[in-house]
Design a protein around this motif. Structure first.
Motif, PDB file in Angstrom:
ATOM      1  N   LEU A  18       0.758  -1.414   0.040  1.00  0.00           N
ATOM      2  CA  LEU A  18      -0.349   0.304  -0.484  1.00  0.00           C
ATOM      3  C   LEU A  18       0.683   1.048  -0.031  1.00  0.00           C
ATOM      4  O   LEU A  18       0.554   2.540  -0.914  1.00  0.00           O
ATOM      5  N   CYS A  19       2.586   1.212   0.672  1.00  0.00           N
ATOM      6  CA  CYS A  19       2.728   2.413   0.835  1.00  0.00           C
ATOM      7  C   CYS A  19       3.222   2.492  -1.057  1.00  0.00           C
ATOM      8  O   CYS A  19       4.228   3.674  -0.972  1.00  0.00           O
ATOM      9  N   VAL A  20       3.434   1.416  -1.424  1.00  0.00           N
ATOM     10  CA  VAL A  20       4.463   1.455  -2.864  1.00  0.00           C
ATOM     11  C   VAL A  20       3.344   2.051  -3.403  1.00  0.00           C
ATOM     12  O   VAL A  20       3.732   3.166  -4.722  1.00  0.00           O
ATOM     13  N   ALA A  26       0.854   4.287  -2.702  1.00  0.00           N
ATOM     14  CA  ALA A  26       0.417   5.436  -2.512  1.00  0.00           C
ATOM     15  C   ALA A  26       1.325   6.650  -2.958  1.00  0.00           C
ATOM     16  O   ALA A  26       1.304   7.924  -2.666  1.00  0.00           O
ATOM     17  N   VAL A  27       2.519   6.308  -3.057  1.00  0.00           N
ATOM     18  CA  VAL A  27       3.397   7.273  -3.137  1.00  0.00           C
ATOM     19  C   VAL A  27       3.249   7.566  -4.431  1.00  0.00           C
ATOM     20  O   VAL A  27       3.214   9.280  -4.385  1.00  0.00           O
ATOM     21  N   PRO A  28       3.374   7.222  -5.876  1.00  0.00           N
ATOM     22  CA  PRO A  28       2.895   7.642  -6.866  1.00  0.00           C
ATOM     23  C   PRO A  28       1.695   8.122  -7.443  1.00  0.00           C
ATOM     24  O   PRO A  28       1.236   8.990  -7.738  1.00  0.00           O
ATOM     25  N   SER A  29       0.789   7.352  -6.747  1.00  0.00           N
ATOM     26  CA  SER A  29      -0.989   8.540  -5.943  1.00  0.00           C
ATOM     27  C   SER A  29      -1.031   9.113  -5.621  1.00  0.00           C
ATOM     28  O   SER A  29      -1.341  10.501  -6.096  1.00  0.00           O
ATOM     29  N   PHE A  30       0.025  10.040  -4.658  1.00  0.00           N
ATOM     30  CA  PHE A  30      -0.253  11.200  -3.968  1.00  0.00           C
ATOM     31  C   PHE A  30       0.147  12.543  -4.812  1.00  0.00           C
ATOM     32  O   PHE A  30      -0.086  13.572  -5.459  1.00  0.00           O
ATOM     33  N   THR A  31       1.660  11.341  -5.753  1.00  0.00           N
ATOM     34  CA  THR A  31       1.790  12.695  -6.534  1.00  0.00           C
ATOM     35  C   THR A  31       1.186  12.670  -7.428  1.00  0.00           C
ATOM     36  O   THR A  31       1.551  13.845  -8.332  1.00  0.00           O
ATOM     37  N   LEU A  32       0.408  12.281  -8.082  1.00  0.00           N
ATOM     38  CA  LEU A  32      -0.740  12.618  -9.358  1.00  0.00           C
ATOM     39  C   LEU A  32      -1.469  13.906  -8.912  1.00  0.00           C
ATOM     40  O   LEU A  32      -1.619  14.048  -9.140  1.00  0.00           O
ATOM     41  N   LEU A  33      -2.088  12.947  -7.453  1.00  0.00           N
ATOM     42  CA  LEU A  33      -3.019  13.361  -6.979  1.00  0.00           C
ATOM     43  C   LEU A  33      -3.126  15.099  -6.708  1.00  0.00           C
ATOM     44  O   LEU A  33      -3.729  16.114  -7.319  1.00  0.00           O
TER      45      LEU A  33
END
Length: 273
Positions: free
Chosen positions: A108-110, A112-119
């Motif tokens: 989930l951490c892996v 989350a990192v690109p998800s938050f960057t894109l968000l």
């Protein structure tokens, strides 16, 4: 025989996963049938990021699903009442419990990192070269180019026009039914563009999949997003919020052109005002 049956279960599981993953194959000009299962070809950095994130999460999902299915098949086969003569009584195992708690958390951490960057990139505001306002109405779109309210020293209303769906009798060869319009939204490539949306009557939604744009158009409220188009072309979208009986008759046709062509188009429009 026992190992053969287990291998058969693993082979069937792998085949099913492969078939599902093939439905998400990249776009191919020579395979229009399978292109329908995937995204439209991206024309903006935002959409490229969305597709990359989707592909990464899809790969992780396949790995997790394959591992879980393998464990289920192995347990059902090796520990069934007919194949096991030994009764295993395992109440807990600290190491296993730590592993099955830590590994999902790391996955989930892996993700989350690109998800938050894109968000956060969705809300990034850059000094725009151009501001466009799209107003949703029943059942057409109105566009306003407010940057051209002053032309040759005269105060005007800028460039404003309505965009209606082309009727079947008005379609020319090559135009798409229920997608092409009488007046396209023309924008330059390689420029940061601020898009404003609002509603003139009920709630609408301005959506162009190739650009990764979906923005609600709400009466009495202005929403905004940034658009950056990387290549020339005509990109289609539709109203994505149920807005009445002719909701399906509100297409969006956006034409991205070279900067000089855009300047020529603006000059022609200003002369028509």
């Amino acid at each position: 025989m026992k190992n053969l049956s287990l291998s058969y279960c693993i082979l069937i599981t792998f085949f099913n996963i492969s078939v599902i993953s093939f439905c998400d194959a990249p776009l191919s000009a020579s395979s229009a049938m399978f292109d329908r299962f995937s995204f439209q070809e991206p024309a903006s950095p935002l959409m490229e990021g969305l597709i990359a994130l989707h592909s990464d999460i899809w790969a992780i999902m396949l790995f997790v699903a394959g591992f879980v299915l393998y464990m289920l098949c192995a347990i059902l086969y090796n520990f069934s009442a007919s194949s096991s003569e030994i009764s295993y009584k395992v109440h807990h195992h600290s190491l296993i419990e730590i592993i099955w708690t830590t590994v999902p958390a790391l996955i989930l951490c892996v993700i989350a990192v690109p998800s938050f960057t894109l968000l956060y990139s969705l809300d990034e505001v850059i000094e725009p070269s151009l501001t466009i306002k799209a107003i949703g109405r029943q059942w057409y779109w109105s566009y306003e180019y407010g940057d051209y309210e002053v032309h040759d020293g005269l105060v005007t209303n800028g460039i404003t026009f309505d965009s209606n769906v082309l009727q079947d009798d008005d379609l020319e060869p090559g135009q798409l039914r229920l997608l092409d319009v009488d007046n396209r939204l023309v924008l330059p490539v390689n420029r940061h563009i601020r898009l404003l949306t609002s509603g003139g009557d009920v709630i609408h939604s301005f959506a162009v999949p190739s650009l990764g744009v979906k923005l609600d158009a709400i009466p009495g409220r202005l929403n905004q997003t940034m658009v950056f188009i990387k290549r020339q072309g005509v990109f289609y979208g539709q109203c994505s919020e149920l807005c009445g009986s002719s909701h399906g008759m509100m297409p969006i046709a956006l034409e991205a052109v070279r900067e000089q062509d855009y300047v020529d188009w603006v000059n022609i429009k200003l002369q028509e005002m």
